[in-house]
Design an enzyme around this catalytic site. Sequence first.
Site, PDB file in Angstrom:
ATOM      1  N   LEU A  94     -38.187 -48.601 -40.827  1.00 50.78           N
ATOM      2  CA  LEU A  94     -37.557 -47.335 -41.203  1.00 50.78           C
ATOM      3  C   LEU A  94     -36.981 -47.459 -42.604  1.00 50.78           C
ATOM      4  O   LEU A  94     -36.160 -48.347 -42.867  1.00 50.78           O
ATOM      5  CB  LEU A  94     -36.441 -46.980 -40.218  1.00 50.78           C
ATOM      6  CG  LEU A  94     -36.854 -46.777 -38.768  1.00 50.78           C
ATOM      7  CD1 LEU A  94     -35.629 -46.559 -37.891  1.00 50.78           C
ATOM      8  CD2 LEU A  94     -37.820 -45.598 -38.640  1.00 50.78           C
ATOM      9  N   ASP A  95     -37.405 -46.583 -43.500  1.00 54.54           N
ATOM     10  CA  ASP A  95     -36.872 -46.540 -44.860  1.00 54.54           C
ATOM     11  C   ASP A  95     -35.645 -45.635 -44.859  1.00 54.54           C
ATOM     12  O   ASP A  95     -35.765 -44.409 -44.807  1.00 54.54           O
ATOM     13  CB  ASP A  95     -37.914 -46.000 -45.837  1.00 54.54           C
ATOM     14  CG  ASP A  95     -39.109 -46.914 -45.988  1.00 54.54           C
ATOM     15  OD1 ASP A  95     -38.948 -48.132 -45.824  1.00 54.54           O
ATOM     16  OD2 ASP A  95     -40.213 -46.402 -46.275  1.00 54.54           O
ATOM     17  N   ILE A  96     -34.478 -46.253 -44.911  1.00 51.24           N
ATOM     18  CA  ILE A  96     -33.219 -45.507 -44.853  1.00 51.24           C
ATOM     19  C   ILE A  96     -32.593 -45.501 -46.240  1.00 51.24           C
ATOM     20  O   ILE A  96     -32.564 -46.516 -46.931  1.00 51.24           O
ATOM     21  CB  ILE A  96     -32.268 -46.117 -43.800  1.00 51.24           C
ATOM     22  CG1 ILE A  96     -32.891 -45.979 -42.412  1.00 51.24           C
ATOM     23  CG2 ILE A  96     -30.899 -45.449 -43.857  1.00 51.24           C
ATOM     24  CD1 ILE A  96     -32.064 -46.532 -41.268  1.00 51.24           C
ATOM     25  N   LYS A 107     -38.984 -38.440 -44.779  1.00 48.27           N
ATOM     26  CA  LYS A 107     -40.353 -38.935 -44.730  1.00 48.27           C
ATOM     27  C   LYS A 107     -41.279 -37.810 -44.297  1.00 48.27           C
ATOM     28  O   LYS A 107     -41.042 -37.156 -43.291  1.00 48.27           O
ATOM     29  CB  LYS A 107     -40.420 -40.075 -43.722  1.00 48.27           C
ATOM     30  CG  LYS A 107     -41.617 -40.935 -43.813  1.00 48.27           C
ATOM     31  CD  LYS A 107     -41.510 -41.865 -44.992  1.00 48.27           C
ATOM     32  CE  LYS A 107     -42.207 -43.154 -44.696  1.00 48.27           C
ATOM     33  NZ  LYS A 107     -41.999 -44.121 -45.712  1.00 48.27           N
ATOM     34  N   ASN A 135     -35.222 -50.839 -43.815  1.00 43.32           N
ATOM     35  CA  ASN A 135     -35.383 -51.029 -45.249  1.00 43.32           C
ATOM     36  C   ASN A 135     -34.399 -50.114 -45.962  1.00 43.32           C
ATOM     37  O   ASN A 135     -34.596 -48.906 -46.007  1.00 43.32           O
ATOM     38  CB  ASN A 135     -36.822 -50.719 -45.669  1.00 43.32           C
ATOM     39  CG  ASN A 135     -37.037 -50.893 -47.149  1.00 43.32           C
ATOM     40  OD1 ASN A 135     -36.291 -51.586 -47.826  1.00 43.32           O
ATOM     41  ND2 ASN A 135     -38.069 -50.254 -47.668  1.00 43.32           N
TER      42      ASN A 135
END
Length: 168
Positions: A94-96, A107, A135
């Site tokens: 997960l791109d946080i 996203k 991430n």
Amino acid sequence: MQIFNDKEADEIVIYDINSTNLNNQINFELIKNIASTTRMPLCYGGGLNKLNDVQKIFSFGVEKISLSSVIFKNINFVKEISNIFGCQSTVVTLDINLEGDEYFINKNNYYYNEKKIYELINKLIDYGTGEIIVNCIHKDGTLKGFDTILLDKLYNKISIPFTIVGGA
């Protein structure tokens, strides 16, 4: 890969972000070569949205695959992979990001605020995700350390192994 073997790394995660971002083909030959030379568990992520591609990656000896963008289009893909290969082989990244004091994921035109992030994590766990990689894109490349505030927030909310990256 030899340097990681020599340093006895615990695990290596390789992301081909161009496979997803540029809709490129997965470089199966490169993954096969890397898998044949590593002596530690290997996780691959990038461009995975078809079961045949996942099967091919695992056939090279890769132990885990990491899903990211595909979960926002087809979250059932997590369940499908987990049911076939096991939750221990199913990772979600997960791109946080942090804006002001609010954590969010933005996203594929889906916006998840902090509350929705926790709901998403719980759904991913229910669907068979065995590990989550968080991430912190707001920390990536800064060399200012990990986001310990987010780490503290997630620690008691995630019941499966998770890794936090960005800022090291």
